[in-house]
Each structure stands twice: as C-alpha cells, then as structure tokens.
Design a protein around this motif. Structure first.
Motif, PDB file in Angstrom:
ATOM      1  N   ASN A 171       0.827  -1.201   0.000  1.00  0.00           N
ATOM      2  CA  ASN A 171       0.000   0.000   0.000  1.00  0.00           C
ATOM      3  C   ASN A 171       0.864   1.254   0.000  1.00  0.00           C
ATOM      4  N   VAL A 172       0.402   2.275  -0.681  1.00  0.00           N
ATOM      5  CA  VAL A 172       1.128   3.545  -0.747  1.00  0.00           C
ATOM      6  C   VAL A 172       0.156   4.692  -0.555  1.00  0.00           C
ATOM      7  N   GLN A 173       0.683   5.817  -0.137  1.00  0.00           N
ATOM      8  CA  GLN A 173      -0.138   7.008   0.046  1.00  0.00           C
ATOM      9  C   GLN A 173      -0.804   7.394  -1.277  1.00  0.00           C
ATOM     10  N   GLY A 174      -2.092   7.653  -1.227  1.00  0.00           N
ATOM     11  CA  GLY A 174      -2.819   8.062  -2.419  1.00  0.00           C
ATOM     12  C   GLY A 174      -3.486   6.928  -3.155  1.00  0.00           C
ATOM     13  N   ALA A 175      -3.241   5.681  -2.721  1.00  0.00           N
ATOM     14  CA  ALA A 175      -3.843   4.534  -3.406  1.00  0.00           C
ATOM     15  C   ALA A 175      -5.303   4.337  -3.021  1.00  0.00           C
ATOM     16  N   ASN A 176      -5.767   5.032  -1.990  1.00  0.00           N
ATOM     17  CA  ASN A 176      -7.156   4.949  -1.540  1.00  0.00           C
ATOM     18  C   ASN A 176      -7.525   3.519  -1.153  1.00  0.00           C
ATOM     19  N   ASN A 177      -6.575   2.823  -0.536  1.00  0.00           N
ATOM     20  CA  ASN A 177      -6.819   1.453  -0.096  1.00  0.00           C
ATOM     21  C   ASN A 177      -6.607   1.332   1.409  1.00  0.00           C
ATOM     22  N   SER A 178      -7.160   2.245   2.156  1.00  0.00           N
ATOM     23  CA  SER A 178      -7.040   2.195   3.599  1.00  0.00           C
ATOM     24  C   SER A 178      -7.981   1.125   4.143  1.00  0.00           C
ATOM     25  N   VAL A 179      -7.423   0.022   4.644  1.00  0.00           N
ATOM     26  CA  VAL A 179      -8.258  -1.049   5.176  1.00  0.00           C
ATOM     27  C   VAL A 179      -9.015  -0.548   6.402  1.00  0.00           C
ATOM     28  N   ALA A 180      -8.343   0.225   7.250  1.00  0.00           N
ATOM     29  CA  ALA A 180      -8.984   0.743   8.459  1.00  0.00           C
ATOM     30  C   ALA A 180     -10.184   1.616   8.131  1.00  0.00           C
ATOM     31  N   GLY A 181     -10.143   2.257   6.962  1.00  0.00           N
ATOM     32  CA  GLY A 181     -11.231   3.139   6.564  1.00  0.00           C
ATOM     33  C   GLY A 181     -12.550   2.427   6.303  1.00  0.00           C
ATOM     34  N   ASN A 182     -12.535   1.108   6.322  1.00  0.00           N
ATOM     35  CA  ASN A 182     -13.785   0.361   6.221  1.00  0.00           C
ATOM     36  C   ASN A 182     -14.553   0.352   7.541  1.00  0.00           C
ATOM     37  N   PHE A 183     -13.875   0.739   8.628  1.00  0.00           N
ATOM     38  CA  PHE A 183     -14.465   0.592   9.960  1.00  0.00           C
ATOM     39  C   PHE A 183     -14.469   1.871  10.789  1.00  0.00           C
ATOM     40  N   ILE A 184     -13.470   2.720  10.575  1.00  0.00           N
ATOM     41  CA  ILE A 184     -13.308   3.892  11.434  1.00  0.00           C
ATOM     42  C   ILE A 184     -13.114   5.146  10.590  1.00  0.00           C
ATOM     43  N   PHE A 185     -13.372   6.299  11.200  1.00  0.00           N
ATOM     44  CA  PHE A 185     -13.091   7.575  10.546  1.00  0.00           C
ATOM     45  C   PHE A 185     -11.600   7.850  10.732  1.00  0.00           C
ATOM     46  N   THR A 186     -10.826   7.628   9.678  1.00  0.00           N
ATOM     47  CA  THR A 186      -9.372   7.719   9.811  1.00  0.00           C
ATOM     48  C   THR A 186      -8.884   9.154   9.957  1.00  0.00           C
ATOM     49  N   GLY A 187      -9.728  10.110   9.640  1.00  0.00           N
ATOM     50  CA  GLY A 187      -9.305  11.499   9.786  1.00  0.00           C
ATOM     51  C   GLY A 187      -9.608  12.064  11.161  1.00  0.00           C
ATOM     52  N   THR A 188     -10.815  11.792  11.665  1.00  0.00           N
ATOM     53  CA  THR A 188     -11.254  12.395  12.922  1.00  0.00           C
ATOM     54  C   THR A 188     -11.339  11.405  14.072  1.00  0.00           C
ATOM     55  N   GLY A 189     -11.285  10.114  13.758  1.00  0.00           N
ATOM     56  CA  GLY A 189     -11.429   9.101  14.793  1.00  0.00           C
ATOM     57  C   GLY A 189     -12.886   8.736  15.017  1.00  0.00           C
ATOM     58  N   GLY A 190     -13.119   7.627  15.679  1.00  0.00           N
ATOM     59  CA  GLY A 190     -14.480   7.167  15.942  1.00  0.00           C
ATOM     60  C   GLY A 190     -14.825   5.956  15.098  1.00  0.00           C
ATOM     61  N   ASP A 191     -15.602   5.053  15.672  1.00  0.00           N
ATOM     62  CA  ASP A 191     -15.946   3.795  15.016  1.00  0.00           C
ATOM     63  C   ASP A 191     -17.353   3.858  14.430  1.00  0.00           C
TER      64      ASP A 191
END
Length: 406
Positions: free
Chosen positions: A265-285
């Motif tokens: 994975n690389v920056q900009g690939a839009n493949n954040s696995v965590a982003g399927n579950f949490i708000f990766t920018g602000t936090g929170g599930d």
C-alpha cells in the motif's frame, strides 16, 4: 477501395467528398496496447498499474461486516448499514468484488497482449519472463477469487463457475465456464507462470504465491491430499511469527517473517483497510468488532491486543485495530494477503477431512502456542468437532483479513 458520399449544402449544390484511409487511423490521443507498451519497462509498469487498481480492502470489508465479526459502531452515521444488514448490492458484486476483479484481469490481459509484440533487449529476458509469469499468476489468482465467491459449487466440476477471461474484453456479455473449466484454466496459468517467474519479491507474485494459491484451490475443490502436500511446502519454507514479530507485522508493517505475498500500500492509493471501519481522519468507530469475536480470544493471545482495542467512545465497544496508523499517522498499512498461518489451517482442515484427526489437531495447536493462546489443546474425535474447532481458529487468526465469509 475509396467510398464516395453525397453531402448537400445550403446552395443546393452537391459536393463529392472522398473518404480516405485517414478515417481508419487511430487518433494520436488514443491509448492502445501498441502505443502504451513498447518496452519491457512499460510492461513492468503495466503490472504495477494493474496491482494498483486491485482493491483488497473491499474483500476485508465484505468478509468482516457482512458476517458475525462486526456490529454497528457508536459513531455510525449510516455507513455500511446495508452490508451490516446483509443486503447485497448486485451491481458489480457487493463491494464491487466482481467488477474490480474483472477490471484488473482485463488490465493484465492488455499487458499480455502487448508483450506478444515486444522483443526483450539483451539482458532483459528474465525481466520479460517475470512480467509474463506475474500477469498469468495474478490472472489465475483473481479467477480463483471470483470462482470462490460467485461459482455454485467448487466440489462439483459440472456446476456453473464464472467467466474465464483470458482475452482483452470489450463488453461484459459472456457465458459462464463450468467449475472444472475454470479450475483447468487457472492451473494452466499457474503452470506457465511457475515456469517463468524468478522474482522472490513478496510485493509481487512468486512461485510460492502460486503454491499458496494452488493449496487454497485444492482445499476448496475437495482435493485434500493435494492441499496437504502444497500447504506443507509453504509451511516448510516460512516460520510462524513469534509474538513480537506478529505485533510488528500489523503495527507498522515492520516484520514480514511469515508473509508470502502482501499488497504494498502507498499514500494516495485509496486502499485504507482501516477506513472500512473507522473515521481515519477524525477518529471514531462506525463499525465495531462484535463482542462474540472479542470473547473468542483468550486474554493471553497476542492476536487480541493486535486486532482489537477498547473503544474510546463506547464502554462496551471494541475498535478494529489490526490496521493502525503508521509512523506517518496515515492509515496506509500493507495488506498481508498470504501468511503461512493460513497454510497450517488449510492443512489441518484437509487432514481432518481425511480422518487424520491427530495431525489436524497438532497444526491448530502449533498456531495457538506461538500466538500465546490458552485455549485448551484440541482432541478431535469426529469430523464435525474438528471442523468447528478449525473454523473457530480461522476466525481469530484471520479476522479482518478477508476470510470469515468463506
């Protein structure tokens, strides 16, 4: 032969206009295989580009959220509710699994088509062969994924499978191949790929990638003796990560001891696995791990502290933490698609289905010991009990890695 058209104009006169061969020329801004790929380096970039379009995170999302590993999160504002409620979207396959895989396959077929017209320069033969091998290995792997999810019955060779796309497709209208036909074509791709690939880079398909994929296919299709043999080859070549290595493998991608293949994975690939579950920018599930999954781990198990964390917002919630922010605070974790621990579980199931219960139990216990689990040592007396225990171990070992639905 020239064609002539009569074109009326305002004055009522008729002009005879010649339609020359210019109309048959490809515009300069049209990108086709012949212009996109002219060197071996271009072909290598084509493989990188195809992999860049693969979305492994949608496999993780489907397997986790559609199943019993997840529940609605305390901060949910409507995210993934249809999938959580098991409402499937037929357009492109839910989470676009169907469309995404076929799009990547088509990109690989373009590389293979272009390669037929490229002659490697002196010293480039190995790189050229690697490209062809990797493209065919990935094509076989992706068709196996499609067959597992969208075929009817992998143990029935006459059942409908999926379309095996070994050509550049310009439309989506094809008849399904049978399961046997798909498995045969997958094996043809793997055989050619295995004869060509020399690379051992775990970010790309290798010969071990092919052996791993073959072991999966053998288990899914009921060829248990073959599954045991292939899984053993991988087990003999890769160690299981100890507790420290396991934590480093998911916490910062710092260890790859037991990884056979990973999505780099690389920056900009839009493949954040965590982003399927949490708000990766602000936090929170918006999606949390289920209590049932949390209770499937023992307290001493390194996998529990790596995969889950107490929710900062919900007193009874569990944040999915298997893909935490890396040192740069961005959620761009590498996705470990193939780990040797899965081969222990493949071999255990294949052994159990051949009534070799002692050996099957030993493979499961090997994983539990190295992970620090205090789950009692299994003693299988029948197939039903063995499969249930192996399935439970798969749940905790492979959670949030794209397996639970299967």
């Amino acid at each position: 032969m020239k064609k002539y058209f009569l074109i009326p104009i305002l004055s009522g006169l008729l002009f005879t206009v010649s339609c020359s061969d210019q109309l048959d020329r490809v515009p300069f801004d049209s990108l086709v295989e012949a212009s996109a790929f002219q060197t071996v380096s271009d072909l290598e970039n084509g493989i990188v580009g195809a992999l860049g379009n693969l979305n492994p995170d949608n496999m993780v999302a489907f397997n986790a959220i559609f199943t019993d590993n997840c529940r609605i999160g305390i901060n949910n504002g409507g995210q993934q509710l249809a999938l959580l409620s098991q409402q499937l979207n037929p357009n492109g396959g839910d989470q676009d699994l169907w469309a995404d895989r076929y799009n990547v396959i088509n990109a690989l077929n373009r590389v293979l088509t272009a390669a037929e017209n490229i002659t490697p320069e002196q010293g480039e033969d190995s790189r050229y062969n690697d490209v062809i091998g990797m493209a065919r290995a990935l094509r076989g792997y992706l068709h196996l994924e499609l067959l597992v999810y969208y075929g009817f019955d992998m143990t029935d060779g006459t059942s409908l499978g999926v379309v095996y796309q070994n050509f550049v497709a310009t439309d989506g209208f094809r008849e399904r191949n049978t399961t046997d036909e798909v498995l045969t074509l997958i094996e043809e791709d793997f055989t050619v790929a295995s004869s060509l690939i020399t690379s051992t880079d775990i970010n790309f398909p290798s010969r071990d990638f092919i052996t791993f994929s073959r072991a999966r296919a053998a288990l899914y299709s009921g060829n248990y003796a073959t599954a045991v043999n292939l899984a053993t080859q991988i087990i003999n070549s890769y160690p299981l990560a100890n507790a420290t290595q396991y934590a480093a493998m998911f916490g910062g991608d710092a260890d790859t001891s037991e990884v056979i293949w990973k999505f780099d994975n690389v920056q900009g690939a839009n493949n954040s696995v965590a982003g399927n579950f949490i708000f990766t920018g602000t936090g929170g599930d918006f999606i949390e791990a289920s209590s049932e999954l949390f209770n499937s781990f023992t307290a001493s198990d390194i996998r529990r502290s790596v995969a889950l964390a107490p929710s900062a917002d919900s007193p009874t919630g569990f944040t999915i933490n298997k893909y935490p922010p890396n040192a740069d605070t961005n959620y761009i974790n590498d996705f470990k698609v193939m780990r040797v621990s899965e081969m222990y579980l493949v071999r255990a199931e294949a052994l159990a289905r051949q009534s070799q219960f002692g050996s099957a139990a030993a493979d499961v216990q090997t994983i539990r010991t190295v992970r620090g689990s205090s789950t009692p040592t299994p003693a299988y007396g029948d197939l039903t009990g063995a499969i249930q225990d192996i399935m439970n171990e798969r749940r905790v070992e492979l959670c949030f890695e794209g397996h639970r639905y299967l």
